[in-house]
Enzyme design. Sequence first.
Site, PDB file in Angstrom:
ATOM      1  N   HIS A  77      87.489  55.809  46.375  1.00 25.31           N
ATOM      2  CA  HIS A  77      86.030  55.842  46.559  1.00 25.31           C
ATOM      3  C   HIS A  77      85.254  54.864  45.693  1.00 25.31           C
ATOM      4  CE1 HIS A  77      85.782  58.658  43.071  1.00 25.31           C
ATOM      5  NE2 HIS A  77      84.562  58.201  42.970  1.00 25.31           N
ATOM      6  N   GLU A  81      82.993  49.401  45.210  1.00 23.97           N
ATOM      7  CA  GLU A  81      81.860  49.255  44.313  1.00 23.97           C
ATOM      8  C   GLU A  81      82.247  48.548  43.014  1.00 23.97           C
ATOM      9  OE1 GLU A  81      78.782  49.810  44.639  1.00 23.97           O
ATOM     10  OE2 GLU A  81      77.924  50.114  42.648  1.00 23.97           O
ATOM     11  N   ASP A  82      83.399  48.934  42.453  1.00 25.67           N
ATOM     12  CA  ASP A  82      83.708  48.515  41.084  1.00 25.67           C
ATOM     13  C   ASP A  82      84.822  47.481  40.944  1.00 25.67           C
ATOM     14  OD1 ASP A  82      81.826  50.325  40.307  1.00 25.67           O
ATOM     15  OD2 ASP A  82      83.249  51.912  39.801  1.00 25.67           O
ATOM     16  N   ASP A 266      75.186  93.151  40.033  1.00 22.58           N
ATOM     17  CA  ASP A 266      76.283  92.430  40.669  1.00 22.58           C
ATOM     18  C   ASP A 266      76.923  91.427  39.723  1.00 22.58           C
ATOM     19  OD1 ASP A 266      74.056  90.892  40.634  1.00 22.58           O
ATOM     20  OD2 ASP A 266      74.124  90.312  42.744  1.00 22.58           O
TER      21      ASP A 266
HETATM   22 MN    MN Z   1      83.131  58.137  41.302  1.00 21.77          MN
END
Ligand code: MN
Length: 729
Positions: A77, A81-82, A266
């Site tokens: 993921h 981007e990186d 509860d």
């Molecule tokens: Mn991440």
Amino acid sequence: MSEDRVITIDMLVQKILDNDKQYDVSKIVSAYEFAAKAHEGQFRSSGQPYIIHPLAVADILLDLGMDTDTICAALLHDVVEDTEATSEQLQKRFGRDVAALVEGVTKLTKIPIFNKEQQQAENIRKIMLAMSQDIRVIIIKLCDRLHNMRTLEFRPEHKQRNTALETMNVYAPIAHRLGIKAVQEELEDLAFHYLDPYAYSEIEHQMEIKKEERDQFIRSIIEMIRERLKTMHFSKEPAIEGRVKSIYGMYKKVFIAHKDIEHVYDKYAVRVIVSDIPECYNVLGVIHDMFRPLPNRFKDYIATPKANMYQSLHTTVLGREGIPFEVQIRTWDMHATAEYGIAAHWKYKEGIQGKDKMEQRLAWIRQMLEAQQTSDDVEEIVRMIKNDLSPEDIVVMTPKGDTISLPVGATIIDFAYRIHTEIGHKMMGAKVDGRIVPLDFELQTGQICEIMLSKDPEKGPNRAWLDIAKTNEARSKIRSWFKRERRDENILTGRSMLEKTLRHNHIRIPEEELGKFFAEDLKRHNCSSLEDFYASIGYGGVSLQRLVPRWKELYHKSYGQEEQSQSVIAPSSRSPKNSIVLDDISDCVVKFAQCCNPLPGDEIVGFITRGHGISVHTTSCVNYRSMLSRNIPEEQERWVDVRWTDSADAAMQTSIEVVAVDRVGLVFDITAVLTEARIPIIHSSSRNLKNGNAIFEASIRIVNRSQITSTFERLRKVKGVLSVERANS
Ligand code: MN
């Protein structure tokens, strides 16, 4: 808070192999290898190799039961981007789905941390769009955020707060809405820990107290129930488990609902999971037979599911020592939905009617996106989304028994519009549990609401409904109706609403400059003309109150100059310095002589005083004249030339004296002239003279010499007036 432990690819593979579900292990390992290589040499804020992050996200997704492509996308993921890796490479190696998922998550990651409301709205809109394309994108993002929250301590402090805030306001509510409870609760607890560390540790501490005792109590209850259920017939042995409320869940009860921690019934709950719905009600009967139920604590979420599809029977009963506890009864299907929400679709793909539930959940996103398209005010969208995402929902029924879930505080208007847009438009009122209620009646869970319709085909909504309706859906439908049906009326209404608001806030803009002044607003609200803008205001698509602060600022910037010269009118800020030009002398204190009070337009002269700067007199001033006539060289040298600046139209204070034959209404007539000339009167007095005349004196503020000349002419025409003079000159 759960501990963050480092996951290795071996651990992940082992977990996949232990799983009942079929996974493409070699594809996952290959995704791992690709990611590990791409992130080589990169590190997390914690100092650990970067790859531990995608591994951890993949691990969480695996626990949720997500599929091979989602696990691969989780591992990958952050590579687009990186790192140097491209979307094309991913598509080639792992297929279109994985590449699209990574792209979706990358887009979401680029959305900045928001602090301004408007930006936030745009971002939520983007999140919604990403969700509507492939819901797995947001599930990956939720798990990505979860791991980032688990490791938030390594981030700088100001980032911690922003991230925690964003998590609490946006991601946790989305997880709730998707029914992914484990992720929602952990996100909330982690965010809460950073947002209010004091309250967090307070609750944590209180829950720790007597923990052993309570655990013992719950264990004994579970044992009792198990023994009793053994005497009954079930198609499959029921599962019985105990659960502890989350810290944030507890916080909401204690601090928000103002409950004593001892009275949160509860906080400890026992859960019974059975095979089908009839068994649920059987178990309920047995529980109520074994323990005394507390009144008003039974909730049937099987008959009326929560908005996020949650189903269960809830009841609170008294244990042996008079200690209350909650029992939740549900089927395995319901349990899957309760724990995994939308993710259950992947986890139990064959098992349950996943497709339908997924469709229903996604309907919510579609609804939200539609509502956004018809709403013009972006800030409004944020507010409403927060509202619509609010974890508390009510469930109301139609007379036919269909259930409608709405946010807490929803009115009969919201209910009508939820059923159908036309039902909303034609609504005249409603009966709740058989009684006619007012339009702003707030519906409660379990009520039966019957909408009364008008037979008039022309009937439409009322503008006031916009203030009453709670849901974005209803409000945007009402607005669209007005937008469509009543343009002319909207323009008139909008214009007068705008004028009123401006007047109220002392904003005066010349007619011909309105377009310029509102240019930004026109753009923001997609209006191509002022008329459009008025129309938008008229149908309620623009919230004036929210715009006023910006208008004030803009007004101040654009017309501030004018306002400044107006403020010179005030005696206290009357500044000779700005209205007088001194030849050859700079930076010197200037004041107006009290004896003659010069006005712009007067012929003036400056006198260098000893230690008090320059005093400005009129050339007709008696003091100036007498000093001139004394002709003392030493004094003569101190007279300097001064003149009015071009902008010296600044108003000043002066005194006038009117002598007239006394009569009833004289003072009224004189002040009427001044008022008509818009000359403010600071102070006035009148007195009678022995000869039957009267003297009226007033301190007034005037702008320049010509104003006073014309006013004097008019005063001289007032009946009985004998003379009009400036006093002190
Ligand atoms: Mn991440």
